[in-house]
Design an enzyme around this catalytic site. Structure first.
Site, short mmCIF file in Angstrom:
data_model
loop_
_atom_site.label_atom_id
_atom_site.label_comp_id
_atom_site.label_asym_id
_atom_site.label_seq_id
_atom_site.Cartn_x
_atom_site.Cartn_y
_atom_site.Cartn_z
N ILE A 12 88.32 30.09 -70.35
CA ILE A 12 88.62 31.25 -69.51
C ILE A 12 87.38 32.11 -69.33
O ILE A 12 87.09 32.60 -68.24
CB ILE A 12 89.78 32.07 -70.11
CG1 ILE A 12 91.04 31.20 -70.24
CG2 ILE A 12 90.08 33.28 -69.24
CD1 ILE A 12 92.18 31.87 -70.98
N ALA A 81 87.53 34.01 -79.03
CA ALA A 81 88.65 33.86 -79.97
C ALA A 81 88.83 32.40 -80.33
O ALA A 81 88.50 31.50 -79.55
CB ALA A 81 89.94 34.39 -79.35
N THR A 130 97.11 37.20 -75.20
CA THR A 130 98.03 36.13 -74.82
C THR A 130 99.48 36.61 -74.85
O THR A 130 99.81 37.55 -75.59
CB THR A 130 97.87 34.94 -75.79
OG1 THR A 130 98.90 33.97 -75.55
CG2 THR A 130 98.00 35.39 -77.24
N ASP A 131 100.33 35.95 -74.08
CA ASP A 131 101.76 36.26 -74.14
C ASP A 131 102.41 35.73 -75.41
O ASP A 131 103.55 36.10 -75.73
CB ASP A 131 102.49 35.72 -72.90
CG ASP A 131 102.44 34.21 -72.75
OD1 ASP A 131 101.76 33.53 -73.56
OD2 ASP A 131 103.05 33.69 -71.80
N GLU A 132 101.70 34.92 -76.17
CA GLU A 132 102.27 34.37 -77.40
C GLU A 132 102.54 35.44 -78.46
O GLU A 132 103.31 35.21 -79.39
CB GLU A 132 101.39 33.26 -77.96
CG GLU A 132 101.29 32.06 -77.02
CD GLU A 132 100.58 30.87 -77.64
OE1 GLU A 132 100.85 30.57 -78.82
OE2 GLU A 132 99.77 30.23 -76.95
N TYR A 155 97.85 31.70 -85.06
CA TYR A 155 97.07 32.10 -83.89
C TYR A 155 97.64 33.35 -83.24
O TYR A 155 96.94 34.35 -83.04
CB TYR A 155 97.03 30.96 -82.86
CG TYR A 155 96.66 31.43 -81.48
CD1 TYR A 155 95.42 32.04 -81.25
CD2 TYR A 155 97.54 31.31 -80.41
CE1 TYR A 155 95.07 32.50 -79.97
CE2 TYR A 155 97.21 31.77 -79.14
CZ TYR A 155 95.97 32.36 -78.93
OH TYR A 155 95.63 32.82 -77.69
N SER A 156 98.93 33.33 -82.90
CA SER A 156 99.51 34.48 -82.20
C SER A 156 99.54 35.72 -83.08
O SER A 156 99.38 36.84 -82.59
CB SER A 156 100.91 34.14 -81.67
OG SER A 156 101.78 33.75 -82.71
N LYS A 159 96.10 37.25 -82.89
CA LYS A 159 95.90 37.94 -81.60
C LYS A 159 96.71 39.23 -81.55
O LYS A 159 96.25 40.24 -81.00
CB LYS A 159 96.27 37.02 -80.45
CG LYS A 159 95.31 35.86 -80.23
CD LYS A 159 93.90 36.33 -79.88
CE LYS A 159 93.82 36.98 -78.51
NZ LYS A 159 92.41 37.34 -78.16
N LYS A 194 93.83 20.53 -75.13
CA LYS A 194 95.01 21.24 -74.64
C LYS A 194 95.85 20.31 -73.77
O LYS A 194 95.38 19.28 -73.27
CB LYS A 194 94.59 22.49 -73.88
CG LYS A 194 93.81 23.50 -74.73
CD LYS A 194 94.68 24.10 -75.83
CE LYS A 194 93.92 25.15 -76.63
NZ LYS A 194 93.85 26.44 -75.96
N PRO A 210 101.26 12.19 -75.55
CA PRO A 210 102.19 12.80 -76.51
C PRO A 210 102.88 14.03 -75.94
O PRO A 210 102.25 14.91 -75.36
CB PRO A 210 101.26 13.18 -77.67
CG PRO A 210 99.92 13.41 -77.03
CD PRO A 210 99.84 12.46 -75.86
N TYR A 212 105.56 16.96 -77.34
CA TYR A 212 106.20 17.49 -78.54
C TYR A 212 107.71 17.60 -78.34
O TYR A 212 108.19 18.08 -77.30
CB TYR A 212 105.65 18.86 -78.89
CG TYR A 212 104.22 18.87 -79.41
CD1 TYR A 212 103.53 17.69 -79.68
CD2 TYR A 212 103.56 20.07 -79.64
CE1 TYR A 212 102.24 17.71 -80.15
CE2 TYR A 212 102.26 20.11 -80.12
CZ TYR A 212 101.61 18.92 -80.37
OH TYR A 212 100.31 18.94 -80.84
N ARG A 285 105.84 20.54 -82.92
CA ARG A 285 104.96 21.44 -83.65
C ARG A 285 105.80 22.41 -84.49
O ARG A 285 106.81 22.93 -84.02
CB ARG A 285 104.11 22.23 -82.64
CG ARG A 285 103.39 23.43 -83.20
CD ARG A 285 102.91 24.33 -82.11
NE ARG A 285 101.84 23.74 -81.33
CZ ARG A 285 101.51 24.13 -80.10
NH1 ARG A 285 102.20 25.10 -79.50
NH2 ARG A 285 100.52 23.56 -79.45
#
Length: 346
Positions: A12, A81, A130-132, A155-156, A159, A194, A210, A212, A285
């Site tokens: 990004i 990040a 992030t929206d996460e 991760y989230s 953040k 990704k 793959p 998930y 996951r």
């Protein structure tokens, strides 16, 4: 405007660098060049007299102070990040050090620079998140800027912590900040660990694709060049202390996204068709959020921004780019962890 872009050699960040220079802004690209960074992402603008590069780690406060003093930016766009959820499950420590401690160092370096400069009114610290951080949605509803934080992965959580730090520095010290929380990005120069590039490259090589769980997780997909345009809009015109959710207005289940990419590969690379025969369902996951969806009303109504690319258009552009740019992605396949299943230690 002179922009200090952290993480400007990443996915990004490099889109922001390329777009900013195209619009005539000066850019200082600050990046430590970890595994997911690639200076080839900005090769097209690196010779511009508007571009400069500083290899530095946001965890190194002294180096940050030096860069601020040397370049004297008008605004900071903080994208540096650790961002891969699966890697955060296997090794959360780097996410804490970079996303939390690094953001703290950058905030303090920016605050010191801003204060020494006499607190110029035009200075901005733009934190990109992030929206996460909002957690997981059910079948209905969307994230707004008022949605309570409920992070579910290392991760989230890291953040979310960095978002809180940025807001605290605004409230406590008056640092002029804006924040954005985006949905899932995709597009050219996406590091090949990704989902979208994994599907394209595995289809290209005839390897299992793959997916998930049952592939029913829903994401809102945002074309990276649209996102870069939105970020530059916010840093210039966003209201201080305010956050803006940036979405692509393109919700899709993972399995439907994968099948769309396979259909595009059938069309553009028919030698391996039908590519959907390669879809392989794998163990989900740990803590996999069911659904993300962005309500983009604030950025649309206050700043007049909305995405320009539909998911079909963006995926077509993305598949074409990967097929035409093997020289970019081929060396990255040898980097640590690429092509391996990560995030299973939980």
């Amino acid at each position: 405007m002179k922009l200090l872009v952290t993480g400007g050699a990443g996915f990004i960040g490099s889109a922001v660098v390329r777009r900013a220079i195209a619009l005539g802004h000066e850019v200082v690209n600050l990046d430590s060049l970890t595994y997911a960074a690639n200076l080839e992402n900005v090769a097209g603008v690196s010779s511009s007299n508007l571009y400069s590069f500083e290899q530095a780690d946001i965890r190194d406060r002294a180096r940050l102070d030096e860069i601020f003093a040397t370049h004297r930016p008008d605004a900071v766009m903080h994208l540096a990040a650790e961002s891969h959820v699966d890697r955060s499950i296997d090794g959360p420590g780097d996410f804490i050090l970079t996303n939390i401690n690094g953001t703290f160092n950058l905030l303090e370096a920016a605050r010191g620079y801003w204060q020494r400069a006499g607190k110029p009114e035009g200075f901005r610290f733009h934190h990109i998140s992030t929206d996460e951080v909002f957690g997981s949605l059910g079948e209905e509803g969307q994230f707004t800027e008022e949605t309570p934080y409920d992070p579910r992965s290392p991760y989230s959580a890291s953040k979310a912590a960095s978002d809180h730090l940025v807001r605290a520095w605004h409230e406590t010290y008056g640092l002029p900040v804006v924040l954005t929380n985006c949905s899932n990005n995709y597009g050219p120069f996406h590091f090949p660990e990704k989902l979208v590039p994994v599907v394209i490259l595995n289809a290209l090589h005839g390897r299992p694709i793959p997916v998930y769980g049952a592939g029913l997780n829903v994401r809102d997909w945002l074309y990276v060049e649209d996102h870069a345009d939105a970020l530059l809009t916010v840093v210039q015109r966003g209201q201080l202390g305010r956050s803006y959710n940036i979405g692509g207005e393109n919700e899709a289940r993972n399995i439907d996204l994968v099948r769309t990419i396979c259909a595009l590969m059938d069309e553009m690379h028919p030698a391996g068709a039908p590519h959907d025969r390669l879809i392989t369902f794998v163990t989900d996951r740990p803590g996999h959020d069911a659904r993300y969806a962005i309500d983009p009303k604030r950025i649309r109504e206050e700043l007049g921004w909305r995405p320009s690319v539909t998911l079909e258009q963006g995926l077509r552009k993305t598949v074409r780019w990967y097929l035409d740019n093997e020289a970019w992605w081929r060396p990255l396949l040898a980097r640590q962890g690429v092509g391996q299943r990560l995030g299973t230690k939980a």
